[in-house]
Design an enzyme around this catalytic site. Structure first.
Site, short mmCIF file in Angstrom:
data_model
loop_
_atom_site.label_atom_id
_atom_site.label_comp_id
_atom_site.label_asym_id
_atom_site.label_seq_id
_atom_site.Cartn_x
_atom_site.Cartn_y
_atom_site.Cartn_z
N ASP A 1 0.86 -1.20 0.00
CA ASP A 1 0.00 0.00 0.00
C ASP A 1 0.89 1.25 0.00
O ASP A 1 0.53 2.28 0.57
CB ASP A 1 -0.95 -0.02 1.21
CG ASP A 1 -2.18 0.84 1.00
OD1 ASP A 1 -2.39 1.34 -0.12
OD2 ASP A 1 -2.95 1.02 1.98
N SER B 1 -1.55 7.26 2.58
CA SER B 1 -1.38 8.08 3.77
C SER B 1 -1.75 7.25 5.00
O SER B 1 -2.72 6.50 4.98
CB SER B 1 -2.26 9.32 3.69
OG SER B 1 -3.61 8.94 3.48
ZN ZN Z 1 -7.05 0.67 0.33
#
Ligand code: ZN
Length: 389
Positions: free
Chosen positions: A287, A291
């Site tokens: 990922d 954020s």
């Molecule tokens: Zn996601």
């Protein structure tokens, strides 16, 4: 003299299965020979001494926000694009790029442009059409057309399910996306896998189970990710995998997220392996560039940090070192399994004819000592920082 022919001598080759001590010869970006002792004659070549090291496939990362992500705390919290050297330093040689929550200021043209820029730097970069939102936002107007017409698009995602930032798709809407992705994939020789962003709402995997039982969409069309965000969801993932589904674990996390129930990738992998789920049904992704929320000591939102792509190799090291799972099984979750999921037969394996995307790892620490991407050794000084536990 530097050539595009490279001999890696005497490394312990994990392909990802253990094939023992081997010499591996690379030319023109491909693996051209694997043998006990290879001594090319009549040509000039470079040599890397692989003794005392594992030679493993370059990592295949199924979810990286390559053109940047975030923005969930306003414009100041948008995250920057991925740098190719950061991927090489982290041992990642193949990335699948996706949009996320923000498909308003981010778009597929920019995502594709970023993927192509990364490719020009030797990183094998692909992309997904769609985003969190349903109806799915695409480049040409349809998922099927996007998959057939745009070479870099391998599938769809991340489509958000059970998340307040998504569009709360109905089961029929999900089934339509899955069918279009399947058909587009068939027509273009791709997997058409639909990467599903799993949120933390109690809905869980139920909409996906319904989409594959009420409609003609195979369970393998879906790849639910962030399945380790809660123990309850991970346990659902075990049942899902027992029905034949694949699950994807997210390796980026923070102490705050762990305190709120997030399981680190290696911990979740231990749960899945202990439950008997094979490495052919489990992948891990970073990922990267997403954020991550950071809170102060009073639990107040302080800001966001950028999810590191290096979290992938850290969880590989942890699963082997802290949980004692065999290196071959752990490696499969970041090499052969994602390569199979996205139908990238040139990736994720060390075999003759495969792309020369390779890592050398220290035999004891599993620290990355060399990254070879597209047949070229990448001299990346940031690497030292990556390998620190
Ligand atoms: Zn996601």
């Amino acid at each position: 003299m530097s050539t595009d022919i490279l001999l890696i001598r005497g490394a312990h080759v994990m392909a990802p299965e253990d094939i023992g001590i081997r010499d591996v010869l690379i030319a023109c970006g491909r693996i051209i020979a694997i043998g006990d002792t290879i001594r090319p004659s009549g040509i000039s070549f470079d040599t890397i001494d692989g003794r005392g090291r594992y030679l493993v496939p370059g990592l295949v990362d199924s979810l990286v926000h390559i053109s940047g992500g975030g923005g969930e705390g306003g414009f100041a919290t948008r995250t920057p694009p991925l740098i190719a050297n950061a991927a090489f330093a982290a041992g990642v040689t193949t990335v699948i790029g996706a949009l996320g929550t923000d498909d308003v200021t981010r778009n597929h043209a920019d995502l594709l442009g970023t993927a192509r820029a990364l490719r020009s730097q030797g990183l094998s970069a692909y992309a997904l059409t769609g985003s969190y939102r349903v109806p799915v936002r695409t480049l040409t107007g349809s998922v099927r057309d996007d998959l057939v017409l745009i070479p870099e698009f391998l599938g769809v995602g991340e489509v958000a399910v059970a998340d307040h930032r998504g569009s709360q798709p109905t089961v029929a809407e999900l089934a339509r996306i899955g069918s279009d992705a399947l058909a587009g994939g068939l027509l273009s020789g791709k997997s058409g896998t639909v990467l599903i962003h799993m949120g933390d709402h109690a809905t869980g995997l139920a909409p996906l189970i319904a989409a594959s039982s009420e409609f003609a969409v195979p369970i393998r069309q879906w790849l639910p990710t962030h399945i380790n965000r809660q123990r309850r969801l991970l346990d659902e993932g075990v049942l899902w995998a027992r029905q034949g589904g694949r699950v994807d674990l997210t390796t980026s996390t923070t102490p705050e997220l762990i305190a709120a129930g997030d399981l680190p990738g290696a911990v979740a992998l231990d749960v899945l392996f202990s439950a008997g789920i094979p490495s052919t049904q489990v992948s891990m992704s970073s990922d990267g560039q997403a954020s991550l929320p950071v809170f102060d000591e009073h639990g107040r939102f302080k800001g966001l940090e950028i999810a590191p792509i290096s979290s992938l190799i850290r969880d590989v090291q942890s699963a082997v070192r802290d949980f004692r799972w065999p290196l071959a099984d752990v490696l499969a979750t970041v090499t052969s399994t994602p390569a199979e999921c996205w139908h990238l037969p040139q990736k994720g394996h060390i075999r003759v004819g495969a792309d020369a995307d390779l890592l050398l790892l220290d035999h004891d620490s599993l620290e990355i000592t060399h990254t070879i991407a597209a047949g070229v050794s990448r001299d990346v000084f940031e690497r030292r920082a990556v390998a620190q536990p």
